[in-house]
Scaffold this active site. Sequence first.
Site, mmCIF file in Angstrom:
data_model
loop_
_atom_site.group_PDB
_atom_site.id
_atom_site.type_symbol
_atom_site.label_atom_id
_atom_site.label_comp_id
_atom_site.label_asym_id
_atom_site.label_seq_id
_atom_site.Cartn_x
_atom_site.Cartn_y
_atom_site.Cartn_z
ATOM 1 N N CYS A 1 1.150 -0.817 -0.352
ATOM 2 C CA CYS A 1 0.078 0.063 0.253
ATOM 3 C C CYS A 1 0.570 0.985 -0.286
ATOM 4 O O CYS A 1 0.455 2.551 -0.785
ATOM 5 C CB CYS A 1 -0.661 -0.185 1.316
ATOM 6 N N HIS B 1 -2.436 6.355 3.848
ATOM 7 C CA HIS B 1 -0.701 6.670 3.796
ATOM 8 C C HIS B 1 0.303 7.327 3.268
ATOM 9 O O HIS B 1 -0.463 7.962 2.418
ATOM 10 C CB HIS B 1 0.014 5.098 3.141
HETATM 11 P P1 NAP Z 1 -6.659 -8.988 7.428
HETATM 12 O O1 NAP Z 1 -7.531 -7.794 8.160
HETATM 13 O O2 NAP Z 1 -6.613 -9.327 9.139
HETATM 14 O O3 NAP Z 1 -7.829 -10.294 6.697
HETATM 15 C C1 NAP Z 1 -7.217 -11.706 6.355
HETATM 16 C C2 NAP Z 1 -8.069 -11.934 5.573
HETATM 17 O O4 NAP Z 1 -7.665 -13.162 5.182
HETATM 18 C C3 NAP Z 1 -10.161 -12.368 6.529
HETATM 19 O O5 NAP Z 1 -10.608 -12.441 5.755
HETATM 20 C C4 NAP Z 1 -9.073 -13.823 6.686
HETATM 21 O O6 NAP Z 1 -9.703 -14.464 7.105
HETATM 22 C C5 NAP Z 1 -8.171 -14.242 6.248
HETATM 23 N N1 NAP Z 1 -7.594 -15.443 6.520
HETATM 24 C C6 NAP Z 1 -6.274 -15.458 7.337
HETATM 25 N N2 NAP Z 1 -5.479 -17.259 7.332
HETATM 26 C C7 NAP Z 1 -6.413 -17.602 6.220
HETATM 27 C C8 NAP Z 1 -5.829 -18.243 5.725
HETATM 28 N N3 NAP Z 1 -5.098 -19.871 6.740
HETATM 29 N N4 NAP Z 1 -7.335 -19.663 5.240
HETATM 30 C C9 NAP Z 1 -7.837 -18.728 4.458
HETATM 31 N N5 NAP Z 1 -8.732 -16.837 4.665
HETATM 32 C C10 NAP Z 1 -7.235 -16.805 5.457
HETATM 33 O O7 NAP Z 1 -6.071 -8.029 6.275
HETATM 34 P P2 NAP Z 1 -5.939 -6.786 5.454
HETATM 35 O O8 NAP Z 1 -5.600 -6.167 6.356
HETATM 36 O O9 NAP Z 1 -7.534 -7.500 5.036
HETATM 37 O O10 NAP Z 1 -4.973 -7.812 4.591
HETATM 38 C C11 NAP Z 1 -5.314 -8.326 3.794
HETATM 39 C C12 NAP Z 1 -3.444 -8.505 2.655
HETATM 40 O O11 NAP Z 1 -4.205 -7.598 1.603
HETATM 41 C C13 NAP Z 1 -3.190 -9.040 3.131
HETATM 42 O O12 NAP Z 1 -1.863 -10.068 2.258
HETATM 43 C C14 NAP Z 1 -1.983 -7.677 3.050
HETATM 44 O O13 NAP Z 1 -0.589 -7.178 3.204
HETATM 45 C C15 NAP Z 1 -2.272 -7.194 2.485
HETATM 46 N N6 NAP Z 1 -2.477 -5.540 1.941
HETATM 47 C C16 NAP Z 1 -3.713 -5.055 2.826
HETATM 48 C C17 NAP Z 1 -3.514 -3.489 2.808
HETATM 49 C C18 NAP Z 1 -4.015 -3.183 3.724
HETATM 50 O O14 NAP Z 1 -4.705 -1.497 3.620
HETATM 51 N N7 NAP Z 1 -4.347 -3.135 4.934
HETATM 52 C C19 NAP Z 1 -3.003 -2.670 1.820
HETATM 53 C C20 NAP Z 1 -2.174 -3.703 1.086
HETATM 54 C C21 NAP Z 1 -2.421 -5.336 0.990
HETATM 55 P P3 NAP Z 1 -11.354 -14.538 8.627
HETATM 56 O O15 NAP Z 1 -12.320 -13.210 8.891
HETATM 57 O O16 NAP Z 1 -11.648 -16.178 8.586
HETATM 58 O O17 NAP Z 1 -9.555 -15.072 9.817
#
Ligand code: NAP
Length: 356
Positions: A153, A247
């Site tokens: 991001c 950000h």
């Molecule tokens: P988050 O809120 O922690 O969400 C993680 C998601 O992954 C949830 O839906 C979770 O499901 C699922 N998950 C976790 N472990 C799993 C497993 N073993 N099998 C299947 N599903 C699983 O994280 P986030 O911030 O949304 O980020 C998601 C991704 O995008 C990450 O790779 C992060 O690095 C990337 N990212 C985030 C941002 C940002 O601004 N937040 C920006 C760019 C990229 P449950 O609810 O069932 O646990």
Amino acid sequence: MTAAPIRKIPVGVLGATGAVGQTFIKLLANHPWFEVTAVAASERSAGKRYSDAAHWLSGDMPERVAKLTVTACDPAVVDAPVVFSALDSDAAEEVEAAFARAGRLVLSNARNYRMDADVPLLIPEVNPDHLALIPIQRAARGWSGAIVTNSNCSTMVIALALAPLHQAFGIEQLFVTTLQALSGAGYPGVPSLDILGNIIPFIGGGEEEKIESEPLKILGTFENGAVTPARMRVSAQVNRVAVEHGHTACMSVKLASRATPDAAMDALRSWKGAIAGLGLPSAPERAVIVTMEKDRPQPRRDVNAGNGMSVVVGRVRTDPMLDLRLVAMGHNTIRGAAGASILNAELMFARGLIKA
Ligand code: NAP
């Protein structure tokens, strides 16, 4: 102009319950080309209704998706031809490969495949030609689907702000300090007592290393079947701050050909990007907006510029050590994540890589 598909293309969202997953659900709720037909997450959520599985973070949950049952992240049960992945990086490696092997197009937010030589790290306005890696990826991995990634991001904010300057003057060195919003850590993210009234000068998961490597690939040149990275040295320091979304990146750059702040602002303002005129639904009118106000950009005031898809650049001035200084800010879960993936998919549809 790209003609819309005759009927909406079914898409799945993997990691649909998390912070980025929810942003996908919101942005896709009224999308003119894509329709969410499947939501998948971990086994903690599988089998529940989406409205029970997701701790919804803001606004109203789209009704149609609220009623869907969350499934496991398994290509045998998620039958959409296109999947957006908002998976935690621990799960993404295996799951995204399984979907690509099963012939699906995976638009990923996770870090796992971004720097692989045969995987596009795409920003449609900057490097659409990197999509030429897809047939190379298919041949190398023996799968009929593909993985296309968007950047970290903060990298997104930095690369979009720097692309016009790199194209006009060449960037040789970059010092960047980021101030990153809480939603960048997902949900529940950083404990409130750790961050309220505080700044944390560390973000795990190799955040600084990502910022030091990803822009080089994005701004690199596709030639002879591979991306030659931009010849640029980057030094990054990252901080988590008590901001909800947005950000900020404070940057100093050394240019190959010197430029005044006015010339730099002209280059930023006149930059159209490579997808102008394609009529992609999520493309903002301007991917880079220049503000002249002395105390902008600010997350609170500028984060929704271009529906969260524009990066706002300000404070362009001379740097006493290098050449120029500037500040850029963008929405981390929209332009930096879900919105970026959706724009990537729109470009792939416009290019005939996603079929109606
Ligand atoms: P988050 O809120 O922690 O969400 C993680 C998601 O992954 C949830 O839906 C979770 O499901 C699922 N998950 C976790 N472990 C799993 C497993 N073993 N099998 C299947 N599903 C699983 O994280 P986030 O911030 O949304 O980020 C998601 C991704 O995008 C990450 O790779 C992060 O690095 C990337 N990212 C985030 C941002 C940002 O601004 N937040 C920006 C760019 C990229 P449950 O609810 O069932 O646990």
